[in-house]
Every structure is written in structure tokens, then in C-alpha cells.
Write a protein that holds these residues in place. Sequence first.
Motif, PDB file in Angstrom:
ATOM      1  N   ASP A  47       0.502  -0.948   0.112  1.00 49.08           N
ATOM      2  CA  ASP A  47      -0.417   0.046  -0.100  1.00 49.08           C
ATOM      3  C   ASP A  47       0.939   1.356  -0.199  1.00 49.08           C
ATOM      4  O   ASP A  47       0.509   2.632  -0.274  1.00 49.08           O
ATOM      5  CB  ASP A  47      -1.380  -0.089   1.396  1.00 49.08           C
ATOM      6  N   GLY A  48       2.130   1.078  -0.544  1.00 49.70           N
ATOM      7  CA  GLY A  48       3.257   1.917   0.075  1.00 49.70           C
ATOM      8  C   GLY A  48       3.269   2.675   1.255  1.00 49.70           C
ATOM      9  O   GLY A  48       4.074   4.028   1.342  1.00 49.70           O
ATOM     10  N   ALA A  49       2.608   2.422   2.542  1.00 52.25           N
ATOM     11  CA  ALA A  49       2.942   3.573   3.625  1.00 52.25           C
ATOM     12  C   ALA A  49       3.903   3.435   3.845  1.00 52.25           C
ATOM     13  O   ALA A  49       4.620   2.511   4.616  1.00 52.25           O
ATOM     14  CB  ALA A  49       1.560   3.026   4.836  1.00 52.25           C
ATOM     15  N   THR A  50       4.593   4.361   4.772  1.00 55.66           N
ATOM     16  CA  THR A  50       6.261   4.391   5.359  1.00 55.66           C
ATOM     17  C   THR A  50       5.766   3.149   6.752  1.00 55.66           C
ATOM     18  O   THR A  50       4.759   3.968   7.385  1.00 55.66           O
ATOM     19  CB  THR A  50       6.187   5.854   5.728  1.00 55.66           C
ATOM     20  N   LEU A  51       6.878   2.634   6.646  1.00 58.89           N
ATOM     21  CA  LEU A  51       6.840   2.108   7.912  1.00 58.89           C
ATOM     22  C   LEU A  51       7.641   2.596   8.489  1.00 58.89           C
ATOM     23  O   LEU A  51       8.154   2.702   9.526  1.00 58.89           O
ATOM     24  CB  LEU A  51       7.906   0.106   7.742  1.00 58.89           C
ATOM     25  N   ARG A  52       9.056   3.037   8.077  1.00 56.80           N
ATOM     26  CA  ARG A  52      10.660   3.534   9.243  1.00 56.80           C
ATOM     27  C   ARG A  52      10.303   5.156   8.214  1.00 56.80           C
ATOM     28  O   ARG A  52      10.136   3.995   6.551  1.00 56.80           O
ATOM     29  CB  ARG A  52      11.360   2.323   9.373  1.00 56.80           C
ATOM     30  N   TYR A  53      11.041   5.909   8.656  1.00 59.25           N
ATOM     31  CA  TYR A  53      11.901   6.819   8.048  1.00 59.25           C
ATOM     32  C   TYR A  53      12.800   7.025   9.144  1.00 59.25           C
ATOM     33  O   TYR A  53      12.872   7.522  10.211  1.00 59.25           O
ATOM     34  CB  TYR A  53      10.546   8.125   8.025  1.00 59.25           C
ATOM     35  N   PHE A  54      14.571   7.173   9.110  1.00 56.91           N
ATOM     36  CA  PHE A  54      16.005   7.677   9.419  1.00 56.91           C
ATOM     37  C   PHE A  54      16.456   8.522   8.469  1.00 56.91           C
ATOM     38  O   PHE A  54      16.624   8.640   6.529  1.00 56.91           O
ATOM     39  CB  PHE A  54      16.080   6.185   9.767  1.00 56.91           C
ATOM     40  N   SER A  55      17.182   9.408   8.858  1.00 59.23           N
ATOM     41  CA  SER A  55      18.390   9.324   7.863  1.00 59.23           C
ATOM     42  C   SER A  55      19.871   9.340   8.405  1.00 59.23           C
ATOM     43  O   SER A  55      20.183   9.363   9.766  1.00 59.23           O
ATOM     44  CB  SER A  55      18.251  11.563   8.349  1.00 59.23           C
ATOM     45  N   ALA A  56      20.887   9.315   7.809  1.00 56.43           N
ATOM     46  CA  ALA A  56      22.233   8.797   8.204  1.00 56.43           C
ATOM     47  C   ALA A  56      23.199  10.017   7.116  1.00 56.43           C
ATOM     48  O   ALA A  56      23.044   9.997   5.573  1.00 56.43           O
ATOM     49  CB  ALA A  56      21.754   7.836   7.697  1.00 56.43           C
ATOM     50  N   ALA A  57      24.089   9.761   7.699  1.00 52.60           N
ATOM     51  CA  ALA A  57      25.373  10.359   6.520  1.00 52.60           C
ATOM     52  C   ALA A  57      25.735   9.486   5.902  1.00 52.60           C
ATOM     53  O   ALA A  57      26.791   9.061   6.628  1.00 52.60           O
ATOM     54  CB  ALA A  57      26.181  11.303   7.557  1.00 52.60           C
TER      55      ALA A  57
END
Length: 119
Positions: free
Chosen positions: A32-42
Motif C-alpha cells: 500500500d506504499g505506507a511509510t514503515l520507517r524513516y531515518f536520516s544518515a550520513a
Amino acid sequence: MKKLLKIEKRYLNIPINSQEKETGITICNLEDGATLRYFSAAVSFENYEFISFYDLSEFLGRELEFEVDNEKIINSFQQSDEPLGLENLYCEEYRPQFHFSSRRGWMNEPNGLVYYNQK
């Protein structure tokens, strides 16, 4: 850009270099395209300072969609059953040996971890 990745092992290992620009990484449900996780990283493409890891065990056997700025980012990820890069952990030259410190990266100020004679 979006790329599919089948989660075959528990940990997603991400090479990090603090000199790189941080980029957002979104993990989405394929159905369904739902966001499960989000994070940022270098994320580092060549010379990394350390390897950070992300536990994806709840998604084992599933195919997930990763949304990243460019394909080099996703190609630098590596899956494994155990976190990578822990060989010299807690042996770094300037790591405190008495005071608490995070395994990897920053955790800011850990206030309130210990209470003494609390009534």
C-alpha cells in the motif's frame, strides 16, 4: 528514487561517515506504499568511520521499498544476521570506560539514568 529490497537477514548495515551530507531514507510497505520507517544518515560510499545497523527482523522474508536520494546509497547497504563492525567496539582510544556511552553515534545527554536514595 525507489528501489525494492528483499529482507533476508535481520540487520541492515549502513556505512557512516560524519563528513558526508545526511540523507533521508524511507522504508515503505510494498502493498500500500505506507511509510514503515524513516531515518536520516550520513551514508558513506567509500571511506566510512563506522557501520551503523538497523534491526529489520520484523520484516524478514518481505520485500520492502526503499526511497533514497540516489542508488549508490542503497547499494552501500549490507544485510547480515549479526551487526557488522563491532570488532573494536568499546576499545576506541577516547571512549570512556566508566561512564555510559552509546554503542554507536550520538545519544545526546543521558539525564535521569540513575537515581540514588529516591524516596
